[in-house]
Every structure is written in C-alpha cells, then in structure tokens.
Design a protein around this motif. Structure first.
Motif, PDB file in Angstrom:
ATOM      1  N   ASN A  25       0.862  -1.180   0.000  1.00  0.00           N
ATOM      2  CA  ASN A  25       0.000   0.000   0.000  1.00  0.00           C
ATOM      3  C   ASN A  25       0.903   1.236   0.000  1.00  0.00           C
ATOM      4  O   ASN A  25       1.623   1.481   0.965  1.00  0.00           O
ATOM      5  CB  ASN A  25      -0.884  -0.011   1.252  1.00  0.00           C
ATOM      6  CG  ASN A  25      -1.897   1.121   1.249  1.00  0.00           C
ATOM      7  OD1 ASN A  25      -1.712   2.143   0.600  1.00  0.00           O
ATOM      8  ND2 ASN A  25      -2.973   0.952   1.988  1.00  0.00           N
ATOM      9  N   LEU A  27       0.222   4.218   0.467  1.00  0.00           N
ATOM     10  CA  LEU A  27      -0.195   5.244   1.415  1.00  0.00           C
ATOM     11  C   LEU A  27       0.389   5.020   2.807  1.00  0.00           C
ATOM     12  O   LEU A  27       0.233   5.859   3.688  1.00  0.00           O
ATOM     13  CB  LEU A  27      -1.724   5.308   1.499  1.00  0.00           C
ATOM     14  CG  LEU A  27      -2.471   5.536   0.184  1.00  0.00           C
ATOM     15  CD1 LEU A  27      -3.957   5.721   0.434  1.00  0.00           C
ATOM     16  CD2 LEU A  27      -1.908   6.734  -0.567  1.00  0.00           C
ATOM     17  N   LYS A  99      -1.873  11.277   5.734  1.00  0.00           N
ATOM     18  CA  LYS A  99      -2.940  10.292   5.872  1.00  0.00           C
ATOM     19  C   LYS A  99      -4.178  10.825   6.568  1.00  0.00           C
ATOM     20  O   LYS A  99      -5.267  10.300   6.389  1.00  0.00           O
ATOM     21  CB  LYS A  99      -2.398   9.072   6.632  1.00  0.00           C
ATOM     22  CG  LYS A  99      -1.359   8.292   5.849  1.00  0.00           C
ATOM     23  CD  LYS A  99      -0.791   7.150   6.654  1.00  0.00           C
ATOM     24  CE  LYS A  99       0.222   7.620   7.651  1.00  0.00           C
ATOM     25  NZ  LYS A  99       1.406   8.230   7.038  1.00  0.00           N
ATOM     26  N   ASP A 140      -4.694  11.957   1.757  1.00  0.00           N
ATOM     27  CA  ASP A 140      -5.721  10.926   1.887  1.00  0.00           C
ATOM     28  C   ASP A 140      -6.956  11.513   2.570  1.00  0.00           C
ATOM     29  O   ASP A 140      -7.640  10.834   3.322  1.00  0.00           O
ATOM     30  CB  ASP A 140      -5.176   9.740   2.685  1.00  0.00           C
ATOM     31  CG  ASP A 140      -6.023   8.483   2.488  1.00  0.00           C
ATOM     32  OD1 ASP A 140      -6.805   8.445   1.516  1.00  0.00           O
ATOM     33  OD2 ASP A 140      -5.919   7.546   3.310  1.00  0.00           O
ATOM     34  N   LEU A 177      -6.743  12.605  -2.860  1.00  0.00           N
ATOM     35  CA  LEU A 177      -6.979  11.260  -3.392  1.00  0.00           C
ATOM     36  C   LEU A 177      -8.419  10.762  -3.238  1.00  0.00           C
ATOM     37  O   LEU A 177      -8.912  10.049  -4.129  1.00  0.00           O
ATOM     38  CB  LEU A 177      -6.023  10.261  -2.730  1.00  0.00           C
ATOM     39  CG  LEU A 177      -4.542  10.395  -3.092  1.00  0.00           C
ATOM     40  CD1 LEU A 177      -3.731   9.361  -2.332  1.00  0.00           C
ATOM     41  CD2 LEU A 177      -4.324  10.244  -4.585  1.00  0.00           C
ATOM     42  N   PRO A 178      -9.139  11.067  -2.140  1.00  0.00           N
ATOM     43  CA  PRO A 178     -10.506  10.534  -2.010  1.00  0.00           C
ATOM     44  C   PRO A 178     -11.450  10.963  -3.131  1.00  0.00           C
ATOM     45  O   PRO A 178     -12.484  10.331  -3.316  1.00  0.00           O
ATOM     46  CB  PRO A 178     -10.974  11.096  -0.657  1.00  0.00           C
ATOM     47  CG  PRO A 178      -9.713  11.284   0.115  1.00  0.00           C
ATOM     48  CD  PRO A 178      -8.710  11.751  -0.895  1.00  0.00           C
ATOM     49  N   THR A 199      -4.328   4.722  -5.276  1.00  0.00           N
ATOM     50  CA  THR A 199      -5.596   4.339  -4.644  1.00  0.00           C
ATOM     51  C   THR A 199      -5.950   2.860  -4.787  1.00  0.00           C
ATOM     52  O   THR A 199      -6.845   2.378  -4.073  1.00  0.00           O
ATOM     53  CB  THR A 199      -6.753   5.171  -5.228  1.00  0.00           C
ATOM     54  OG1 THR A 199      -6.758   5.063  -6.669  1.00  0.00           O
ATOM     55  CG2 THR A 199      -6.601   6.646  -4.861  1.00  0.00           C
ATOM     56  N   TYR A 243      -1.100   2.480   9.757  1.00  0.00           N
ATOM     57  CA  TYR A 243      -1.944   3.195   8.795  1.00  0.00           C
ATOM     58  C   TYR A 243      -3.414   2.817   8.981  1.00  0.00           C
ATOM     59  O   TYR A 243      -4.287   3.683   9.026  1.00  0.00           O
ATOM     60  CB  TYR A 243      -1.491   2.860   7.371  1.00  0.00           C
ATOM     61  CG  TYR A 243      -2.480   3.288   6.301  1.00  0.00           C
ATOM     62  CD1 TYR A 243      -2.576   4.620   5.919  1.00  0.00           C
ATOM     63  CD2 TYR A 243      -3.324   2.351   5.679  1.00  0.00           C
ATOM     64  CE1 TYR A 243      -3.482   5.017   4.949  1.00  0.00           C
ATOM     65  CE2 TYR A 243      -4.228   2.748   4.724  1.00  0.00           C
ATOM     66  CZ  TYR A 243      -4.300   4.080   4.349  1.00  0.00           C
ATOM     67  OH  TYR A 243      -5.214   4.469   3.397  1.00  0.00           O
ATOM     68  N   LYS A 247      -6.414   5.303  10.235  1.00  0.00           N
ATOM     69  CA  LYS A 247      -7.526   5.516   9.307  1.00  0.00           C
ATOM     70  C   LYS A 247      -8.850   5.084   9.925  1.00  0.00           C
ATOM     71  O   LYS A 247      -9.864   5.787   9.816  1.00  0.00           O
ATOM     72  CB  LYS A 247      -7.284   4.754   8.009  1.00  0.00           C
ATOM     73  CG  LYS A 247      -8.309   5.068   6.918  1.00  0.00           C
ATOM     74  CD  LYS A 247      -7.880   4.499   5.588  1.00  0.00           C
ATOM     75  CE  LYS A 247      -8.896   4.829   4.503  1.00  0.00           C
ATOM     76  NZ  LYS A 247      -9.045   6.276   4.302  1.00  0.00           N
TER      77      LYS A 247
END
Length: 313
Positions: A25, A27, A99, A140, A177-178, A199, A243, A247
């Motif tokens: 990943n 991210l 993030k 993110d 990015l979202p 992504t 992460y 998140k």
C-alpha cells in the motif's frame, strides 16, 4: 497484535504476511518511501513529479537529501519531511504523504517550505537569487473548503490583487486522493494512472494492461511483497497496521461526530450542533490515539486539541 483472517475453508488463521495482497500500500510510510524515497527508484519519483508539475518545470534528475531538516533551533529541527530532494537545475522538492487531516496543515506546508528557501542563503556576498521550491502533498483526505468541488489537483501560487503571479518560484501542489473514482478502463492521462496506483495498488493481483510501460513495470516489481526480505516484510506490516489503525480511528470518529452533530442540530440548532459534533469527533479520535500509545504531540497535530483537553480524556 498481528491481524488475522480466517481461511475460507477451515479455521487456520493467516498473518498479514500470508494475506492475499500481492503489492504494498503506497499510502503507508514504508510503502511510500520504498517506492519514491530511494536512489534506485528515483526514476519513479521523477516521472510522478513531471506529471503533477506545471509543464515549464521538467525534472531531469535529482538527488535525495536528509529528510530531517538541520535547523538552528529546536523548532527548526522538528521539520521532518517524507521525501526531500534537489533537482539537477537546483529546484527543491518536498514530497509528503498525509494520511489524516490536521487543523493547521496549510500552515505546516508553508512552514516546511521555508527551510529549503533558507538553506540557499550564502555567507559571502549574495544577490538573493533563489532556486524554485515545490511542496507536493498527496492527501488521503479532502480540505474542508474543497468538499463541494470536483477538482482534486490544486496548484497554489503567490498572486497579487489582480490575480497575476507575483512570485513563480514557490508552489504548493495538493492532490486530494478521495476524490479520485475512475475505474481502470477509464484511465486517460498519465496523471490518472498515477492516481490509480496510489488508490488501488494493494488491491491488484496483476498489472493492468493500462499500466504496462517501463516506469509502471518497475513500480509493480518494487512493490511486490513476496520479494521483500524478512526485515522489510516486518517493517511493512508494522507500517500497514499503523496506517489502518489511524484511518479506522479517524473515519469512525468522524462518522460518530457527524451523527452527534446532526442530533444536536435537530435539538438545539444546526450550526451549534455541527460544531459540538465536530468537537466530540475530535475527542473520540484523541481518546483512541491515547489508547494506541501515540504521543501527545502527534495527537495535537492530528486533532487540533490542546494538551490540556487531551490530558482530561
């Protein structure tokens, strides 16, 4: 502490090392720096930068610098960059993966950009000519003041009251990015392809036909988990867990805050209720982070709460 998953047929659990993910990943801290923060992979970073930078600024080559700023004061030395590098023509690049939203993230970007400017000063006679500085943020999350916009790439410059560029050597580039929701069959530009990698990389089992050129071929090779050493695999698993924890905490608390804000809004007025819900959401995030053992400073950075407010939780 290692996440497990039950096999579809049977009860034997699998660790993250044995999960179905083939690629890392990007991210995560480990994934981002493995792909873009090492000398052997600098061609990946150069390709990405040339996609997001204005066309007049093409990166031909670059060298990596220590990602920790060597400043004169304690505050200066707290400026730690994900990736800091200098182009062949002297331009400076700060490239960061963010993030979770921070209350003063824009202030932080401006603060960090001051160090590549200051380090250009010369002790002897100097005419103050500066090389360009670019701050690139891969986010993110979505800025609060951008949530009603579809635009996901933001290039910020210093302009005068007439909207004309006053100084063209300092640029802030943000990618939300979202907002990217294209399927692989809908990829049209190289920028689309890079956002798809950010992504979706860890969800893929094979390299799509749309990502078959030399740069992406190398990226998929570097990102393949099966080729990691034992030490790298362990470092990645720890980075991935951190992460996911952050998140999940942020997403859950944000949803709870929105729900509480709506309830308060119905009972006591929408504006006041919304503010109360946001505060409760931040407190929920801070409490979870305290339980995870995160430092007070990290919690303050991510939530905007004061040390006193955090200590009371």
């Amino acid at each position: 502490a290692i996440a497990t998953i039950e096999l579809e047929r049977g009860s034997c659990p699998r660790t993250m090392s044995q999960l179905a993910e083939r690629y890392i990943n990007p991210l995560t801290d480990f994934g981002f720096k493995r792909l873009f923060g090492t000398e052997p992979n600098k061609d990946l970073l150069i390709d990405f930068l040339n996609v997001v930078l204005p066309e007049v600024h093409r990166v031909r080559d670059l060298i990596y610098r220590n990602n920790e700023n060597i400043g004169n004061t304690f505050i200066d030395r707290k400026a730690i960059f994900d990736i800091y590098c200098i182009g062949k023509d002297g331009e400076r690049f700060i490239v960061e993966m963010q993030k979770a939203e921070q209350k003063y993230f824009k202030d932080r970007s401006v603060f960090y950009s001051s160090f590549p400017i200051q380090e250009q000063s010369k002790k002897k006679t100097w005419n103050y000519k500066l090389d360009p500085v670019f701050s690139v943020g891969i986010l993110d999350f979505i800025f609060d003041d951008h949530k009603e916009e579809n635009q996901l790439l933001h290039i910020v410059e210093l302009k005068n009251q007439k909207g004309k560029v006053f100084y063209d050597k300092l640029k802030f580039i943000y990618i939300e990015l979202p907002k990217f929701d294209k399927k692989v069959s809908e990829l049209e530009t190289r920028f689309d392809k890079w956002l798809y990698v950010f992504t979706h990389l860890w969800q893929l089992q094979d390299r799509p036909k749309e990502l078959q050129d030399r740069v992406f071929k190398k990226l998929f090779k570097v990102a393949e988990i099966a080729k990691f050493s034992k030490e790298d695999r362990k470092a990645y698993e720890e980075s991935l867990k951190k992460y996911r924890d952050i998140k999940n905490v942020v997403d859950s608390a944000r949803e709870k805050g929105k729900a509480e804000g709506r309830a308060e809004g119905r009972a006591e007025g929408l504006v006041e209720g919304r503010a109360e819900g946001e505060l409760e959401g931040k407190k929920n995030i801070a409490l979870k982070m305290k339980e995870m053992g995160m430092s007070i400073q990290d919690i303050r950075d991510l939530t905007g709460l004061s040390k006193e407010e955090i200590d009371k939780l």
